[in-house]
Write a protein that holds these residues in place. Structure first.
Motif, mmCIF file in Angstrom:
data_model
loop_
_atom_site.group_PDB
_atom_site.id
_atom_site.type_symbol
_atom_site.label_atom_id
_atom_site.label_comp_id
_atom_site.label_asym_id
_atom_site.label_seq_id
_atom_site.Cartn_x
_atom_site.Cartn_y
_atom_site.Cartn_z
ATOM 1 N N VAL A 175 0.844 -1.194 0.000
ATOM 2 C CA VAL A 175 0.000 0.000 0.000
ATOM 3 C C VAL A 175 0.877 1.240 0.000
ATOM 4 N N ALA A 176 0.270 2.364 -0.342
ATOM 5 C CA ALA A 176 0.970 3.648 -0.319
ATOM 6 C C ALA A 176 1.536 3.891 1.076
ATOM 7 N N ARG A 179 3.807 7.621 8.363
ATOM 8 C CA ARG A 179 4.860 7.813 7.357
ATOM 9 C C ARG A 179 4.327 8.524 6.126
ATOM 10 N N MET A 180 3.115 8.180 5.745
ATOM 11 C CA MET A 180 2.512 8.792 4.565
ATOM 12 C C MET A 180 2.261 10.287 4.805
ATOM 13 N N ALA A 181 1.789 10.616 5.997
ATOM 14 C CA ALA A 181 1.502 12.015 6.326
ATOM 15 C C ALA A 181 2.782 12.858 6.381
ATOM 16 N N ALA A 182 3.911 12.217 6.694
ATOM 17 C CA ALA A 182 5.177 12.938 6.840
ATOM 18 C C ALA A 182 5.891 13.184 5.514
ATOM 19 N N ALA A 191 -5.938 10.276 2.468
ATOM 20 C CA ALA A 191 -7.355 9.932 2.358
ATOM 21 C C ALA A 191 -7.578 8.647 1.565
ATOM 22 N N LEU A 192 -6.622 8.272 0.708
ATOM 23 C CA LEU A 192 -6.775 7.056 -0.097
ATOM 24 C C LEU A 192 -6.232 5.806 0.596
ATOM 25 N N LEU A 193 -5.679 5.961 1.789
ATOM 26 C CA LEU A 193 -5.081 4.813 2.460
ATOM 27 C C LEU A 193 -6.104 3.725 2.772
ATOM 28 N N ASP A 194 -7.301 4.115 3.223
ATOM 29 C CA ASP A 194 -8.328 3.112 3.515
ATOM 30 C C ASP A 194 -8.661 2.284 2.282
ATOM 31 N N SER A 195 -8.769 2.941 1.116
ATOM 32 C CA SER A 195 -9.091 2.200 -0.107
ATOM 33 C C SER A 195 -7.944 1.258 -0.475
#
Length: 169
Positions: free
Chosen positions: A12-13, A114-117, A126-130
């Protein structure tokens, strides 16, 4: 690894596909290709706007990655690409039989931090859940390994190299 393989670093991203992919390629002595570079501009625009890609959006991207992987057959290489569903990995294998997968895994909270940083990336948190909802882990019949991303990138890359060597031998 004794025989040069083409390795797809998947997950995942936010799991560090680019960072780990580069370190893995360096450790294996093969070229690295950034999977995001294979996306057409329309895909980047959709994801930047917070719209998840549909399968129809992914096919040309997967085919482009598969073509690169095929061109590296016998030479080796590492390419990043989410490859979240089995059908996507099947598509990559159709283009490049013998490709190996390194599935980067991690706790959702860690991945989100990590993605937010990260700076300057088109993929919003916002796309992490998907991404997690779409994710299908490697099947027992798929050539690849799962590697946890907790710890430093160097530690993760070292675990990936060790796991690939075990897979090979």
């Amino acid at each position: 690894m004794s025989t040069p393989h083409v390795v797809v670093v998947m997950g995942v991203a936010g799991t560090g596909k680019t960072t780990i992919g580069r370190l893995l390629a360096e450790a294996l002595g093969v070229p690295y290709a950034e999977g995001d570079d294979f996306h057409p501009p329309a895909n980047i625009a959709k994801m930047s706007a917070g719209t998840p890609l549909q399968d129809a959006d992914r096919w040309p991207w997967l085919d482009a990655i598969g073509a690169w992987a095929h061109s590296r057959t016998g030479l080796g290489g590492v390419v990043s690409g989410s490859a979240l569903k089995r059908v996507y990995r099947d598509r990559l294998r159709a283009g490049a039989p013998g490709v190996l997968f390194v599935h980067l895994t991690g706790d959702r909270a860690l991945v989100e931090r990590r993605m937010a940083a990260r700076q300057g990336h088109f993929m919003p948190t916002a796309l992490l859940d998907s991404q997690f909802a779409t994710l299908e882990g490697l099947g027992a019949d798929e050539a690849g390994v799962a590697v946890d991303v907790s710890g430093t990138p160097g530690e993760t890359a070292a675990r990936a190299v060790a796991a690939l060597r075990r897979l090979e031998g």
